[in-house]
Enzyme design. Structure first.
Site, PDB file in Angstrom:
ATOM      1  N   THR A  12       0.805  -1.205   0.000  1.00 25.47           N
ATOM      2  CA  THR A  12       0.000   0.000   0.000  1.00 25.47           C
ATOM      3  C   THR A  12       0.838   1.255   0.000  1.00 25.47           C
ATOM      4  OG1 THR A  12      -1.761  -1.049   1.255  1.00 25.47           O
ATOM      5  CG2 THR A  12      -1.832   1.318   1.103  1.00 25.47           C
ATOM      6  N   GLY A  58      -8.541   6.990   1.861  1.00 25.79           N
ATOM      7  CA  GLY A  58      -7.528   6.030   1.447  1.00 25.79           C
ATOM      8  C   GLY A  58      -7.030   5.323   2.693  1.00 25.79           C
ATOM      9  N   ALA A 168       6.177   3.675  -6.932  1.00 24.71           N
ATOM     10  CA  ALA A 168       6.129   2.319  -7.495  1.00 24.71           C
ATOM     11  C   ALA A 168       7.452   1.922  -8.139  1.00 24.71           C
ATOM     12  CB  ALA A 168       4.993   2.201  -8.506  1.00 24.71           C
ATOM     13  N   CYS A 171       9.695   1.498  -4.474  1.00 29.52           N
ATOM     14  CA  CYS A 171       9.249   0.592  -3.413  1.00 29.52           C
ATOM     15  C   CYS A 171       8.734  -0.717  -4.004  1.00 29.52           C
ATOM     16  CB  CYS A 171       8.142   1.271  -2.599  1.00 29.52           C
ATOM     17  SG  CYS A 171       7.463   0.232  -1.288  1.00 29.52           S
ATOM     18  N   THR A 174       4.890  -1.539  -3.739  1.00 31.64           N
ATOM     19  CA  THR A 174       3.975  -0.610  -4.395  1.00 31.64           C
ATOM     20  C   THR A 174       3.955  -0.931  -5.884  1.00 31.64           C
ATOM     21  OG1 THR A 174       4.553   1.103  -2.782  1.00 31.64           O
ATOM     22  CG2 THR A 174       3.497   1.838  -4.814  1.00 31.64           C
TER      23      THR A 174
END
Length: 185
Positions: A12, A58, A168, A171, A174
């Protein structure tokens, strides 16, 4: 998230950016267990409408725990229509004080288009200083990217999307499968 109770769970990245009269919340879709991607298309950004007023949320952490918190937030907002700050503070108090809720493993970003908060199980209701905030495994990467882009890019959605793309790329918990919700004042 407690490593003892949830060993190896990661995933996440949620980022929120407030600019130009709107707030954009973007989240990735990856859920991982250790080095294995369990799901790549999870939807961690949602719109709720207690009392007919839209709120964008979120969440990071345990999905079941996050949904429990979102349901509680909806009830708080129904009790205090149009008062996101009050509802967020009441939720944080309950979360910290209630024996059941205290064990929930999640964090929330919530916005009504004007106000923007991060709510934690430690009893925190935090409003970002720089109109950008992020949570989750890649949260620090997304936040750094959003803050760097903020002064150069006029559109909140472009900032949020690009910040999540950058997270993304860095990580491993992600991915680039985004859910993006926008809300105006």
């Amino acid at each position: 998230m407690s490593e003892e109770r949830f060993p190896g769970w990661h995933g996440t990245t949620i980022v929120a950016v407030r600019k130009g009269g709107k707030v954009v919340v973007a989240g990735d879709g990856q859920v991982s267990l250790g080095q294995t991607v369990i799901k790549g298309t999870a939807r961690k950004v949602r719109r709720i409408a207690p009392g007919g007023r839209d709120i964008v949320c979120g969440f990071a952490g345990s999905t079941a725990d996050a949904f429990t918190l979102l349901e509680r937030l909806e009830r708080k907002l129904e009790s205090a229509p149009g008062q996101l700050q009050r509802a967020a503070v009441e939720l944080a108090k309950d979360w910290r004080m209630d024996k059941y809720l205290r064990n929930l493993e999640a964090m929330l970003i919530v916005t009504d288009g004007a106000e923007l908060y991060v709510i934690t199980g430690a009893g925190d209701v935090l409003e970002p200083e720089h109109d950008a905030t992020a949570i989750g495994s890649g949260g620090n990467y997304a936040l750094a990217a959003a803050r760097a882009l903020y002064q150069y890019e006029p559109d909140a959605e472009v900032i949020a999307r690009r910040a999540l793309e950058i997270a993304a790329e860095i990580c491993v918990y992600t991915n680039g499968n985004m859910t993006v919700e926008s809300i105006s004042k």
